[in-house]
Design a protein around this motif. Structure first.
Motif, PDB file in Angstrom:
ATOM      1  N   LEU B  45      42.712  35.478  34.211  1.00 24.51           N
ATOM      2  CA  LEU B  45      41.440  35.804  34.862  1.00 24.51           C
ATOM      3  C   LEU B  45      40.293  35.737  33.865  1.00 24.51           C
ATOM      4  N   SER B  49      38.170  33.017  35.446  1.00 20.83           N
ATOM      5  CA  SER B  49      37.329  33.592  36.497  1.00 20.83           C
ATOM      6  C   SER B  49      35.892  33.066  36.534  1.00 20.83           C
ATOM      7  N   VAL B  53      34.291  32.775  40.493  1.00 17.10           N
ATOM      8  CA  VAL B  53      33.719  34.006  41.041  1.00 17.10           C
ATOM      9  C   VAL B  53      32.702  33.641  42.128  1.00 17.10           C
ATOM     10  N   TYR B  55      29.903  35.135  43.214  1.00 19.55           N
ATOM     11  CA  TYR B  55      28.465  35.365  43.051  1.00 19.55           C
ATOM     12  C   TYR B  55      28.083  35.311  41.580  1.00 19.55           C
ATOM     13  N   TYR B  57      26.895  37.194  38.418  1.00 17.09           N
ATOM     14  CA  TYR B  57      27.134  38.602  38.056  1.00 17.09           C
ATOM     15  C   TYR B  57      25.853  39.379  37.797  1.00 17.09           C
ATOM     16  N   ASP B  83      27.344  42.039  43.129  1.00 21.87           N
ATOM     17  CA  ASP B  83      28.667  41.974  43.735  1.00 21.87           C
ATOM     18  C   ASP B  83      29.718  42.557  42.777  1.00 21.87           C
ATOM     19  N   THR B  86      32.859  40.217  41.777  1.00 26.00           N
ATOM     20  CA  THR B  86      32.518  39.295  40.693  1.00 26.00           C
ATOM     21  C   THR B  86      32.512  39.999  39.348  1.00 26.00           C
ATOM     22  N   ARG B  87      31.845  41.144  39.316  1.00 23.16           N
ATOM     23  CA  ARG B  87      31.701  41.843  38.043  1.00 23.16           C
ATOM     24  C   ARG B  87      33.029  42.393  37.547  1.00 23.16           C
ATOM     25  N   LEU B  89      35.998  41.004  38.114  1.00 24.92           N
ATOM     26  CA  LEU B  89      36.767  39.871  37.595  1.00 24.92           C
ATOM     27  C   LEU B  89      36.301  39.506  36.191  1.00 24.92           C
ATOM     28  N   LEU B  90      34.994  39.552  35.980  1.00 20.10           N
ATOM     29  CA  LEU B  90      34.452  39.158  34.677  1.00 20.10           C
ATOM     30  C   LEU B  90      34.480  40.295  33.666  1.00 20.10           C
TER      31      LEU B  90
END
Lengths: 319, 298
Positions: B45, B49, B53, B55, B57, B83, B86-87, B89-90
Motif C-alpha cells: 500500500l 497507493s 487513491v 481523492y 489527500y 477524504d 485516501t489519507r 491509505l497514504l
C-alpha cells in the motif's frame, strides 16, 4: 554483599553524572537560550547582553554546568526561563501527580500481571492462555496514544461512564483528581500488565521445566504444593527486575498518556517546556526522570539480592 | 526441527536459500502468516497507493466537513473535508519510509560496535557501557523530542536521528550475544591462530550473532514506528498537510464524540502495521530458535 552493593551504587552515581552531562550538552545545543526565549523579538544588542549578564549565561559552559549540577544536588533547580517561578515548586506538584498515576497503575498492574502470568503459564497453550496472550500482545504493541484514544472513544464517548480528559488544575487535591484519573490509569496499567505478564509467564514456564521441579514431581509432591513451594518463589524473583524495567518504560509512556488525557503531570510539563524552549525546566525534568530510573534499578538489584541467598555471596554478576 | 542457529555456525547455505527457509518457517505458523501478510500488505500500500487513491489527500472542502462514511467517501471526511480513506491509505508512507531506512542503520552500527566491544572487553568496554547505560536511563520520548527540537523533523534529519538513538540499545544486545560466542572453541582457535580482530569479527562472530541482530532489528522497527507516530501525535513530527496516522489521530480527537470514524481509520491503520511487525518478529525469533519472550521490554 556490601561490596557488591557499593559497586552498584557507584556505577549508578557514574550513570547519573553522565546523564546530567548528556542533558546539559543537548539542552545547550538547542537553538536559542533562556534570554532569547524571554525577550522574544526584543532579543538584540544591549538588552540581550544585560539579560545574559543577569542570568550568568556569559560564563563558560563548564562553569555553568558545575554551578547547575551543584545546585541541583541541593534540590535547587533555579527559576523557569519565562518568569520568576521556582522550578522546584512547579515540578513538585507535577511530580506528585505523575507519581499518583504511576503508583496506582503499579498497584493494579503488578498483582494482575503476576496472577495472569502464572495462570497462562500453568495452563500453557490452552484456550485461556491463547486468548490472554493474544490480548497481551495487542496491548503491549499498540502505541499508547492509540489505545488511550480508543479507551476514550469507548468509555467516554460511547458509554459515557468516565470523563475523557482531566480538567482539574495541577495543584488540585488528589480526591479532586480521582474520577478523572481512572481512564489514564487503565490506559497505563493495560500496557504495563501486558509487558510484565509475558515475563512472568516465560519465567514460570522455565522453572517448571527445571531439574528440581522435575525432581519434586517425581517425588510425588502434590501439584499445588509444588507450584507454591518450588515454582513460584524461584519464578517470581526475576520478576523484580522486570518490574524495574517496566517502570523505566512507564517514564516514557506516561508522557504520551498525560498529553492524551490532558493530565497535569511531569510529562506534560516536559512537552510544554520543550515547546516553550524553557530550558531550565527541561533540564530539571530530564534529571529527575533519570534519577528515578537509576533509583528504581538500584532498588530492584537490592531487593533481588535480599530475596536470593545465592546472590548474596556472589561478587560480580554478568550484565 | 533443527534450529537455524546451528546452520549459521556452519554458515554454508547461500543467503537467498536461507531467507526462503526462514520466510517459509514464519509463514508456517498462523500468527506468523497473519503478521507477515499485514507487513507485506502495508508495504504494498505504501508503494502503490498513490496510484489508485480516489481523492487528492490535501483537497479541502467546506461543504464536506466531518461527513459520515458513505458510498463516495468510504471512511467519511475529516474536519477540513478531506477524504479519510485516501489519507489513511497514504498515512503510513512517511513513517514506513523513514523507519525502514533507519532500522538497518541502527542495527548495523549498534551491532558492529556491540560485537567489537564484546570481543575487546577491558577498560574501553566498561566506559562504553556506562555511556550506553546513561543514554538508556533517559526516557526515549525525551531523547527524541530533544533531538527533533535541535535537529528538526524532516525525514532527512529523522532517519539519521532514529538510526543513531535506536542503535544504542542494539549495542547492548549484540555485546551480550557476542559474549555467548566468544568463549566457544572456534573463536579461541581463531585467536590462537593469531588472526586479526577484524577477521575474527567478520568470519567468526558476525555470522553467529546475525540471527539475534535480525530479530532485534524487527523489534527496533516497531519501536521506531511507535516513536515516529508518537512524535507526529504530539505535534513534533510530520507537518501538515502530509497525511500521517499519528497526526490524523491527533487532529480528530476533538471531534470524537460526533465523528469517531475520523479517529478510527488511522487507529486501525497504525495498529495493524505495528501488530503485523510484532507477530512477524515473534515468528522470526521462533524460526531462528531465539526465545524473544525472555528479553527485556526495552
Amino acid at each position: 554483599m556490601i561490596q557488591l552493593l557499593l559497586r552498584r551504587l557507584f556505577l549508578g552515581l557514574i550513570t547519573i553524572g553522565l546523564v546530567s552531562g548528556i542533558i546539559f550538552v543537548s539542552v545547550e545545543a538547542l537553538p536559542g537560550d533562556s534570554c532569547t526565549a524571554f525577550l522574544e523579538r526584543e532579543a538584540e544588542g544591549k538588552r540581550l547582553e544585560n539579560c545574559r549578564n543577569d542570568l550568568g549565561l556569559n560564563r563558560p559552559a563548564a562553569v555553568r554546568y558545575f554551578d547547575w549540577a551543584g545546585r541541583a544536588l541541593q534540590g535547587d533547580f533555579g527559576v523557569s526561563a519565562n518568569g520568576t517561578k521556582s522550578i522546584a515548586d512547579m515540578v513538585g506538584t507535577r511530580l506528585r501527580n505523575s507519581l499518583v498515576l504511576a503508583l496506582a497503575s503499579l498497584i493494579i498492574g503488578i498483582p494482575l500481571a503476576i496472577f495472569l502470568g502464572i495462570v497462562t503459564a500453568l495452563w500453557r497453550d490452552r484456550q485461556l492462555d491463547l486468548w490472554i496472550s493474544t490480548i497481551a500482545i495487542f496491548a503491549m504493541t499498540i502505541p499508547e496514544f492509540v489505545s488511550a484514544t480508543v479507551l476514550i472513544l469507548i468509555f467516554s464517548v460511547w458509554l459515557g461512564w468516565l470523563p475523557g480528559i482531566v480538567i482539574a488544575p495541577a495543584h488540585a487535591p488528589i480526591s479532586q483528581l480521582l474520577p478523572e484519573v481512572i481512564l489514564p490509569i487503565i490506559a497505563i496499567s493495560m500496557v504495563m500488565t501486558a509487558h510484565m505478564l509475558r515475563m512472568v509467564r516465560t519465567s514460570v514456564i522455565e522453572v517448571m521445566a527445571s531439574d528440581y521441579v522435575q525432581m519434586a514431581r517425581l517425588k510425588g509432591v502434590p501439584y499445588w504444593q509444588m507450584v507454591f513451594r518450588h515454582v513460584l518463589p524461584n519464578a517470581l524473583l526475576p520478576a523484580i527486575n522486570v518490574i524495574a524495567l517496566t517502570v523505566a518504560w512507564l517514564l516514557g509512556g506516561v508522557v504520551v498518556i498525560e498529553v492524551v488525557f490532558n493530565y497535569p503531570g511531569l510529562g506534560r510539563l516536559m512537552i510544554d517546556a520543550i515547546s516553550d524552549r524553557d530550558l531550565p525546566v527541561v533540564q530539571a525534568i530530564a534529571l529527575i526522570l533519570a534519577l528515578i530510573y537509576v533509583g528504581v534499578n538500584l532498588s530492584a538489584d537490592l531487593l533481588t539480592m535480599i530475596a536470593n541467598p545465592r546472590l548474596r555471596t556472589l561478587h560480580t554478576r554478568k550484565s | 526441527m533443527t534450529s537455524l542457529s546451528d546452520t549459521a555456525v556452519a554458515g554454508q547455505k547461500p543467503l537467498l536459500v536461507r531467507a526462503a527457509v526462514v520466510i517459509g518457517d514464519i509463514v508456517s505458523r498462523p500468527s506468523g502468516l497473519i503478521g507477515f501478510g499485514l507487513v507485506v500488505l502495508h508495504i504494498f500500500l505504501a508503494i502503490a497507493s498513490p496510484f489508485f487513491v480516489p481523492y487528492d489527500y490535501k483537497e479541502v472542502s467546506a461543504q464536506l466537513m466531518l461527513q459520515a462514511p458513505s458510498a463516495e467517501h468510504w471512511f467519511g471526511t475529516d474536519h477540513l473535508g478531506r477524504d479519510i480513506f485516501t489519507r489513511t491509505l497514504l498515512g503510513g508512507r512517511e513513517a514506513l519510509m523513514v523507519t525502514a531506512i533507519a532500522t538497518p542503520i541502527a542495527v548495523t552500527w549498534g551491532g558492529f560496535l556491540g560485537v567489537l566491544f564484546g570481543l575487546l572487553g577491558g577498560r574501553f568496554d566498561d566506559v562504553l557501557m556506562r555511556v550506553v547505560d546513561a543514554f538508556l536511563s533517559l526516557p526515549w520520548i525525551l531523547v527524541m523530542l530533544l533531538a527533533v527540537v535541535i535537529f528538526g523533523s524532516s525525514s532527512q534529519v529523522l532517519i539519521p536521528t532514529l538510526g543513531f538513538f535506536y542503535g544504542i540499545p542494539v549495542i547492548r544486545i549484540a555485546r551480550a550475544a557476542t559474549h555467548d560466542v566468544v568463549a566457544r572453541d572456534f573463536v579461541v582457535a581463531a585467536r590462537a591462530r593469531g588472526q586479526r580482530k577484524m577477521t575474527i569479527i567478520g568470519r567468526e562472530l558476525l555470522p553467529n550473532v546475525l540471527d539475534v541482530l535480525m530479530v532485534e532489528g524487527a523489534m527496533r522497527w516497531s519501536w521506531m514506528l511507535l516513536a515516529f507516530s508518537s512524535l507526529s501525535f504530539l505535534g513534533f513530527g510530520v507537518s501538515p498537510p502530509t497525511p500521517d496516522w499519528g497526526l490524523m489521530i491527533s487532529d480528530s480527537r476533538g471531534f470524537m464524540s460526533f465523528a469517531p470514524w475520523a479517529a478510527l481509520a488511522p487507529v486501525v491503520g497504525l495498529s495493524s502495521l505495528i501488530i503485523g511487525i510484532n507477530l512477524t518478529a515473534d515468528a522470526l525469533a521462533k524460526a531462528m530458535g531465539i526465545d524473544r519472550a525472555q528479553k527485556a521490554p526495552l
